[in-house]
Structures are given as C-alpha cells and as structure tokens.
Design an enzyme around this catalytic site. Structure first.
Site, PDB file in Angstrom:
ATOM      1  N   ARG A   1       0.845  -1.203   0.000  1.00  0.00           N
ATOM      2  CA  ARG A   1       0.000   0.000   0.000  1.00  0.00           C
ATOM      3  C   ARG A   1       0.874   1.244   0.000  1.00  0.00           C
ATOM      4  O   ARG A   1       1.747   1.374   0.852  1.00  0.00           O
ATOM      5  CB  ARG A   1      -0.903   0.009   1.235  1.00  0.00           C
ATOM      6  CG  ARG A   1      -1.868  -1.159   1.200  1.00  0.00           C
ATOM      7  CD  ARG A   1      -2.918  -1.094   2.278  1.00  0.00           C
ATOM      8  NE  ARG A   1      -3.803  -2.237   2.112  1.00  0.00           N
ATOM      9  CZ  ARG A   1      -4.953  -2.393   2.723  1.00  0.00           C
ATOM     10  NH1 ARG A   1      -5.376  -1.476   3.569  1.00  0.00           N
ATOM     11  NH2 ARG A   1      -5.691  -3.454   2.505  1.00  0.00           N
TER      12      ARG A   1
ATOM     13  N   GLU B   1       0.821   3.983   1.240  1.00  0.00           N
ATOM     14  CA  GLU B   1       0.317   4.866   2.299  1.00  0.00           C
ATOM     15  C   GLU B   1       1.109   6.165   2.275  1.00  0.00           C
ATOM     16  O   GLU B   1       2.337   6.143   2.276  1.00  0.00           O
ATOM     17  CB  GLU B   1       0.502   4.226   3.687  1.00  0.00           C
ATOM     18  CG  GLU B   1      -0.111   2.856   3.869  1.00  0.00           C
ATOM     19  CD  GLU B   1      -1.600   2.899   4.167  1.00  0.00           C
ATOM     20  OE1 GLU B   1      -2.168   4.017   4.213  1.00  0.00           O
ATOM     21  OE2 GLU B   1      -2.177   1.816   4.341  1.00  0.00           O
TER      22      GLU B   1
ATOM     23  N   ARG C   1       2.342   2.935  12.948  1.00  0.00           N
ATOM     24  CA  ARG C   1       1.526   1.734  12.761  1.00  0.00           C
ATOM     25  C   ARG C   1       1.145   1.441  11.309  1.00  0.00           C
ATOM     26  O   ARG C   1       0.281   0.621  11.038  1.00  0.00           O
ATOM     27  CB  ARG C   1       0.285   1.799  13.659  1.00  0.00           C
ATOM     28  CG  ARG C   1      -0.624   2.946  13.357  1.00  0.00           C
ATOM     29  CD  ARG C   1      -1.571   3.212  14.521  1.00  0.00           C
ATOM     30  NE  ARG C   1      -2.304   4.413  14.241  1.00  0.00           N
ATOM     31  CZ  ARG C   1      -3.447   4.450  13.578  1.00  0.00           C
ATOM     32  NH1 ARG C   1      -4.013   3.346  13.160  1.00  0.00           N
ATOM     33  NH2 ARG C   1      -4.038   5.598  13.342  1.00  0.00           N
ATOM     34  N   HIS C   2       1.801   2.112  10.362  1.00  0.00           N
ATOM     35  CA  HIS C   2       1.579   1.813   8.944  1.00  0.00           C
ATOM     36  C   HIS C   2       2.870   1.366   8.277  1.00  0.00           C
ATOM     37  O   HIS C   2       3.930   1.915   8.542  1.00  0.00           O
ATOM     38  CB  HIS C   2       1.063   3.043   8.184  1.00  0.00           C
ATOM     39  CG  HIS C   2      -0.345   3.371   8.505  1.00  0.00           C
ATOM     40  ND1 HIS C   2      -0.675   4.252   9.491  1.00  0.00           N
ATOM     41  CD2 HIS C   2      -1.504   2.914   7.990  1.00  0.00           C
ATOM     42  CE1 HIS C   2      -2.003   4.343   9.565  1.00  0.00           C
ATOM     43  NE2 HIS C   2      -2.529   3.529   8.663  1.00  0.00           N
TER      44      HIS C   2
ATOM     45  N   GLU D   1      -6.841  -0.314  15.131  1.00  0.00           N
ATOM     46  CA  GLU D   1      -7.617  -1.314  14.393  1.00  0.00           C
ATOM     47  C   GLU D   1      -6.729  -2.500  14.019  1.00  0.00           C
ATOM     48  O   GLU D   1      -5.597  -2.325  13.582  1.00  0.00           O
ATOM     49  CB  GLU D   1      -8.149  -0.654  13.119  1.00  0.00           C
ATOM     50  CG  GLU D   1      -8.930  -1.581  12.232  1.00  0.00           C
ATOM     51  CD  GLU D   1      -9.022  -1.058  10.793  1.00  0.00           C
ATOM     52  OE1 GLU D   1      -9.432   0.104  10.601  1.00  0.00           O
ATOM     53  OE2 GLU D   1      -8.676  -1.821   9.878  1.00  0.00           O
TER      54      GLU D   1
ATOM     55  N   SER E   1     -10.353  -5.758   9.452  1.00  0.00           N
ATOM     56  CA  SER E   1     -11.622  -5.373   8.816  1.00  0.00           C
ATOM     57  C   SER E   1     -12.233  -6.618   8.216  1.00  0.00           C
ATOM     58  O   SER E   1     -11.499  -7.503   7.766  1.00  0.00           O
ATOM     59  CB  SER E   1     -11.404  -4.388   7.674  1.00  0.00           C
ATOM     60  OG  SER E   1     -11.032  -3.155   8.177  1.00  0.00           O
TER      61      SER E   1
ATOM     62  N   ARG F   1       0.518  -5.658  13.100  1.00  0.00           N
ATOM     63  CA  ARG F   1      -0.271  -4.987  14.149  1.00  0.00           C
ATOM     64  C   ARG F   1      -0.667  -5.960  15.248  1.00  0.00           C
ATOM     65  O   ARG F   1      -0.737  -5.593  16.422  1.00  0.00           O
ATOM     66  CB  ARG F   1      -1.520  -4.356  13.547  1.00  0.00           C
ATOM     67  CG  ARG F   1      -1.175  -3.132  12.743  1.00  0.00           C
ATOM     68  CD  ARG F   1      -2.443  -2.388  12.428  1.00  0.00           C
ATOM     69  NE  ARG F   1      -2.143  -1.247  11.591  1.00  0.00           N
ATOM     70  CZ  ARG F   1      -3.047  -0.379  11.215  1.00  0.00           C
ATOM     71  NH1 ARG F   1      -4.304  -0.531  11.598  1.00  0.00           N
ATOM     72  NH2 ARG F   1      -2.713   0.635  10.468  1.00  0.00           N
TER      73      ARG F   1
HETATM   74  P1  AMO Z   1      -8.124  -3.342   5.612  1.00  0.00           P
HETATM   75  O1  AMO Z   1      -7.728  -2.383   4.558  1.00  0.00           O
HETATM   76  O2  AMO Z   1      -8.802  -2.767   6.816  1.00  0.00           O
HETATM   77  O3  AMO Z   1      -9.116  -4.467   5.034  1.00  0.00           O
HETATM   78  O4  AMO Z   1      -6.863  -4.175   6.088  1.00  0.00           O
HETATM   79  C1  AMO Z   1      -6.984  -5.222   7.022  1.00  0.00           C
HETATM   80  C2  AMO Z   1      -5.973  -5.064   8.147  1.00  0.00           C
HETATM   81  O5  AMO Z   1      -4.647  -5.063   7.639  1.00  0.00           O
HETATM   82  C3  AMO Z   1      -3.816  -4.209   8.407  1.00  0.00           C
HETATM   83  N1  AMO Z   1      -3.233  -3.176   7.554  1.00  0.00           N
HETATM   84  C4  AMO Z   1      -2.004  -2.644   7.686  1.00  0.00           C
HETATM   85  N2  AMO Z   1      -1.028  -2.889   8.546  1.00  0.00           N
HETATM   86  C5  AMO Z   1       0.104  -2.187   8.420  1.00  0.00           C
HETATM   87  N3  AMO Z   1       0.325  -1.261   7.474  1.00  0.00           N
HETATM   88  C6  AMO Z   1      -0.637  -0.976   6.561  1.00  0.00           C
HETATM   89  N4  AMO Z   1      -0.413  -0.064   5.622  1.00  0.00           N
HETATM   90  C7  AMO Z   1      -1.869  -1.694   6.641  1.00  0.00           C
HETATM   91  N5  AMO Z   1      -3.010  -1.660   5.939  1.00  0.00           N
HETATM   92  C8  AMO Z   1      -3.816  -2.576   6.497  1.00  0.00           C
HETATM   93  C9  AMO Z   1      -4.693  -3.636   9.501  1.00  0.00           C
HETATM   94  C10 AMO Z   1      -6.067  -3.749   8.900  1.00  0.00           C
HETATM   95  O6  AMO Z   1      -7.071  -3.799   9.891  1.00  0.00           O
HETATM   96  N6  AMO Z   1      -9.964  -6.566   2.187  1.00  0.00           N
HETATM   97  C11 AMO Z   1     -10.125  -6.054   3.543  1.00  0.00           C
HETATM   98  C12 AMO Z   1     -10.244  -7.166   4.548  1.00  0.00           C
HETATM   99  C13 AMO Z   1     -11.514  -7.988   4.431  1.00  0.00           C
HETATM  100  O7  AMO Z   1     -12.612  -7.385   4.394  1.00  0.00           O
HETATM  101  O8  AMO Z   1     -11.412  -9.231   4.432  1.00  0.00           O
HETATM  102  C14 AMO Z   1      -8.938  -5.172   3.865  1.00  0.00           C
HETATM  103  O9  AMO Z   1      -7.919  -5.155   3.212  1.00  0.00           O
HETATM  104  O10 AMO Z   1      -4.537  -4.464  10.654  1.00  0.00           O
END
Ligand code: AMO
Ligand code: ATP
Length: 432
Positions: A211, A213, A219-220, A355, A358, A406
């Site tokens: 991603r 970001e 935390r990202h 979080e 999701s 996380r």
């Molecule tokens: P979402 O985008 O909320 O959901 O991602 C799910 C979980 O992945 C982790 N996460 C990250 N951790 C670290 N760095 C990041 N950049 C990052 N992005 C996400 C978080 C987050 O809660 N397709 C849906 C899931 C589903 O519905 O099955 C999804 O990607 O812990």
C-alpha cells in the site's frame, strides 16, 4: 557440521563440538573464559593458560567479539559457569572472524537507534530481545495456521501483481507489466472471494500486501503481511466468531510455547484475552466516543473513526472489541448492506491501541454487486473477471483480514510497527 551440538544440549561427561558466536571474553589472569553463543543459548569455554597449548589459548583469547568459531572438548559440570556446564577445548576453529568495530552491540549493553538496528538486522537479531519478537511472530503464524486447519480451511496463495485495486485507488503502487499498467496487490480480497465460490469453500492466505500509504506513522507499513480468511455459507456474526477464535489461538500459542521469549521481553503477566469481545454498533461507538469528552470535535454519523477516537474508546472499553453495522457509504463495494441499505454488515476488530481487522458479510448477489461498483464510482467492466463468477452460483460468504505486524505489535506492546518486521518498507526505507 553434522556432529555439531547445540550449547543447550551439551551433556557433562561427553566430548562435544559446539559452534557459534564469540559473545564475550573474560580474562581473569591465569584463567580466562570465552562465552560462546548459539541459537539455543550460551556456554562457557574455559582456558587454563598454564595447562593448555599456547597457540590454542592465544587464538581463543585473541578473537574479536561476534567472530564465528567451533570448539571441541570435554563438557563438564561447573556450578560457577553461567549455565552450570563448561567446555575445556581441545580444538578451536576460527570459521569467520568479525571486525572489531561493530555497527551495533549484540550483547545489548549499548542501546542502538531503531534505524541503526534496521540497517543491521543480522546483528540486531543476535540480541535475545529482538530474536524473541520474531520467534513469537513465528509462533503466532503457526498457531493461526493450526486454528484455520481446525475449522477446515485450505491455505491458498493469490497473485501479488494485479490489474485493479480494491481498497481505494489512492494507495496502489503502479508497476509496468510488459508494457501494460499493473499494480502491486493491496489485498487478496477479490481472489479469496472467488475461491469461496470454488470447490474449496473455506480458505485462508498469509501473505504480503502493498500500500502506497502517504503517511509515515508508527503503525503503517508500505509492505505488510495479512492473514486473510474467507468462508462460504457463513454470515458476518459467524465471521466475527472465527476472527475472535483466531486471535485467542495466537495468544494461547504464545502463552504456551513462548514462555522463555516472554520472559526475555519482561512479560511476567502475559494474558490471553477473555472470550466474548464486546460487539458495539457504529452508532453506539460514536456516542461512546463523544461521551468520553476526549475529542475537540464531536463525531457525527458517517465519520470514519479518527486515531484519537480509537484511542479514547480503547481506554474506555479496556480490551479488544468489534465495531459493527458501519454506514454503508464508508465500507467498500464488496460488503453487503442490511435491509434498507443504510447500514452495512461490515465490522472492524479493535485493540485498545488501534484497528486490527476489517471484515464483513460480502455481497454475493450479482445485481447488487454491480450496483455497488457504480455507487462507488468504479467501472464494473474492469472487474469483470471477478463479477462474472457471481453469475455462476456464488454462495453467501463472509471473511476478514488481520495485519500480522499490528497483531504482534499490540500483543507485545511494541512502540513501533517496524519492530515487528524484519526489513520494513516505509517512506524512507527501501533497503535492506
Ligand atoms: P483493511 O484495509 O482494513 O481491510 O486491512 C486489514 C488489516 O490489515 C492491516 N493493515 C495494515 N497494517 C500495516 N500497514 C498498513 N499499511 C496496513 N493496511 C492494512 C490492519 C487492517 O485492519 N480486504 C479487507 C479485509 C476484508 O474485508 O477481508 C482489507 O484489506 O490491521
Ligand atoms: P588459576 O585457576 O590458574 O590459579 P586464577 O587464580 O586466575 O588462575 P581462580 O582463582 O581459579 O583463577 O579463579 C579466578 C576467578 O574465576 C574466581 O573468581 C573463580 O571463582 C572464577 N572461576 C574459576 N574457575 C571457574 C569456572 N570454571 N567457571 C566460572 N568461574 C570460575
């Protein structure tokens, strides 16, 4: 080195060959000790200067810290030795000498900045504390895999080079794929859904996601590891049950199998969370957040939860909890709505700090799915490879995804998500 013995397994009375790193040399005059470290622990090698071959003594005591050596000799009980046994060497082979100046101190006596540690992960993971984090991470993944197996899941691997994104267009890394525009995948979302419609029905994947970001936060990450779950013939409530079960399995695995690592990290009160995480509706959630009085501006219906809001509610609830029944407009097209369309069957699992997950019940009805694309301004034609399978018998299904880093970060109360990744990718860091 087939006859090598781990230091922890060297038995008094036998002759053993141990191999590892020079942790420390203590010279007391007539007697000196080399502390040799390997994966299993440390062992004392004794040099009695008057009684031993001069070359052997000179080589052993002249070694720089962190050099790799192998030592063969008699193992004896010695109550004064740190582990109760020591080896008197007959042979010592210097396998790889280390430079005397090290970029960081693996004995941990001198603290190093996180960036220095990340630049020198090999040396950093010679420290018990850092090694413990990654041993615990491995146990989390083992326990999670086992818990998936218990509920009849098949492990899958889906492509990481893809034609379209799913989690919002701004966070994709574009690449060129034989002259065509392509992207690094942000989530296995669409592929895992395609597999619940296959003969597999219930699947999981543990793999990388990418991603772009914008923010640089503790935390990202730009490359993270996700645990994705998806199952046919379950709804969002059952998906939440499985989500909770997975988290408990991870904690239970660590509590049972990582006692030593937890002790190294100083957790004498590591606790597996209680079952039955509260399930708060989105509406209840924003009311409770507003009631904490911690926010400058009150939240209104339709707002996503800002970081301060998550923190305030986390303190209020004091443990893991789900937020359910989110407004449909802030959940992705693949989440099914409740009757009426205003509320969705999406959920998040929250740790008091952030979080973790999701998930939700998915839209499996072809017409509704295509409508959902249009409502989010996406072109259903681009997703035809996905939507068309919904025309050939797609069962109702639900699922979710955890961010592994996380999960480990919150479990071990680490200050920065980078501590839970060997080689993090962030805005500044592309190597090592
Ligand atoms: P979402 O985008 O909320 O959901 O991602 C799910 C979980 O992945 C982790 N996460 C990250 N951790 C670290 N760095 C990041 N950049 C990052 N992005 C996400 C978080 C987050 O809660 N397709 C849906 C899931 C589903 O519905 O099955 C999804 O990607 O812990
Ligand atoms: P030598 O033993 O040749 O007379 P020395 O006088 O330097 O030389 P000791 O008096 O035996 O050695 O011991 C020095 C220190 O090392 C003491 O504090 C002793 O407790 C410690 N020591 C001796 N042998 C061991 C061992 N095998 N393991 C750990 N500590 C030891």
């Amino acid at each position: 080195m087939e006859n090598r013995t781990y230091t922890a397994e060297a038995e008094p009375g036998e002759t053993a060959t141990v191999a590892g790193w020079v942790h420390e040399i203590r010279d007391l005059g007539g007697i000196a000790f080399l502390i040799l470290r390997d994966k299993s622990g440390k062992i004392q090698i004794k040099f009695e200067k008057e009684e031993m071959d001069d070359d052997l003594v000179e080589t052993g005591l002249g070694l720089s810290r962190e050099s790799v050596v192998s030592v063969t000799g008699a193992v004896e009980e010695e109550p004064r030795a740190p582990t109760g046994v020591e080896i008197t060497p007959d042979e010592l082979d210097v396998i790889a000498e280390a430079e005397p100046e090290l970029p960081l101190d693996p004995s941990g006596k001198v603290d190093a900045e996180l960036s220095t540690r990340l630049d020198n992960r090999t040396l950093d993971l010679r420290k018990d504390e850092t090694k413990a984090i990654f041993e615990i991470r491995a146990e989390v993944l083992r326990a999670v895999r086992e818990s998936f197996r218990e509920i009849g899941c098949t492990e899958i691997s889906t492509p990481k080079i893809v034609a379209t994104g799913t989690e919002g267009g701004t966070e994709l890394f574009p690449i060129t794929y034989f002259g065509k525009e392509a992207f690094m995948n942000q989530s296995p979302q669409l592929f895992k859904q395609l597999m619940v419609g296959s003969g597999l029905e219930r699947v999981f994947e543990i793999g990388p996601i990418f991603r772009a970001e914008e923010h640089n936060t503790p935390r990202h990450l730009n490359e993270a590891t996700m645990i994705d779950f998806e199952s046919a013939f379950i709804d969002h409530e059952e998906a939440m049950d499985a989500c909770e079960r997975t988290l408990l399995a991870a904690y239970e695995g660590v509590a049972e199998n990582c006692e030593e690592q937890l002790e190294t990290l100083g957790y004498d009160d590591f606790e597996v969370p209680d079952e039955g995480f509260p399930r708060l509706s989105y509406e209840e959630t924003i009311e409770r957040i507003n009631a904490t009085g911690e926010l400058d501006e009150q939240l209104v219906w339709g707002d996503d939860l800002p970081t301060e809001a998550e923190k305030a509610l986390g303190q209020d609830v004091g443990g893991h909890y789900f937020v359910t029944d989110w407004p449909s407009e802030i959940k992705p097209f693949y989440i099914q709505d409740h009757e009426g369309g205003e509320l969705s069957k999406g959920f998040d699992l929250m740790h008091p700090r952030m979080e973790l997950v999701s998930g939700g019940q998915r839209e499996h009805r072809y017409d509704h799915l295509v409508e959902g694309f249009e409502q989010q301004g996406l072109d259903p034609a681009q997703f035809e490879y996905y939507t068309k399978m919904f025309k050939y018998g797609m069962p109702p299904h639900a699922g979710w995804a955890y961010g592994v880093e996380r999960l480990v970060m919150t479990m071990l109360d680490l200050g920065n998500i980078r501590e839970a990744v060997l080689f993090p990718r962030d805005r500044q860091r592309l190597s090592p």
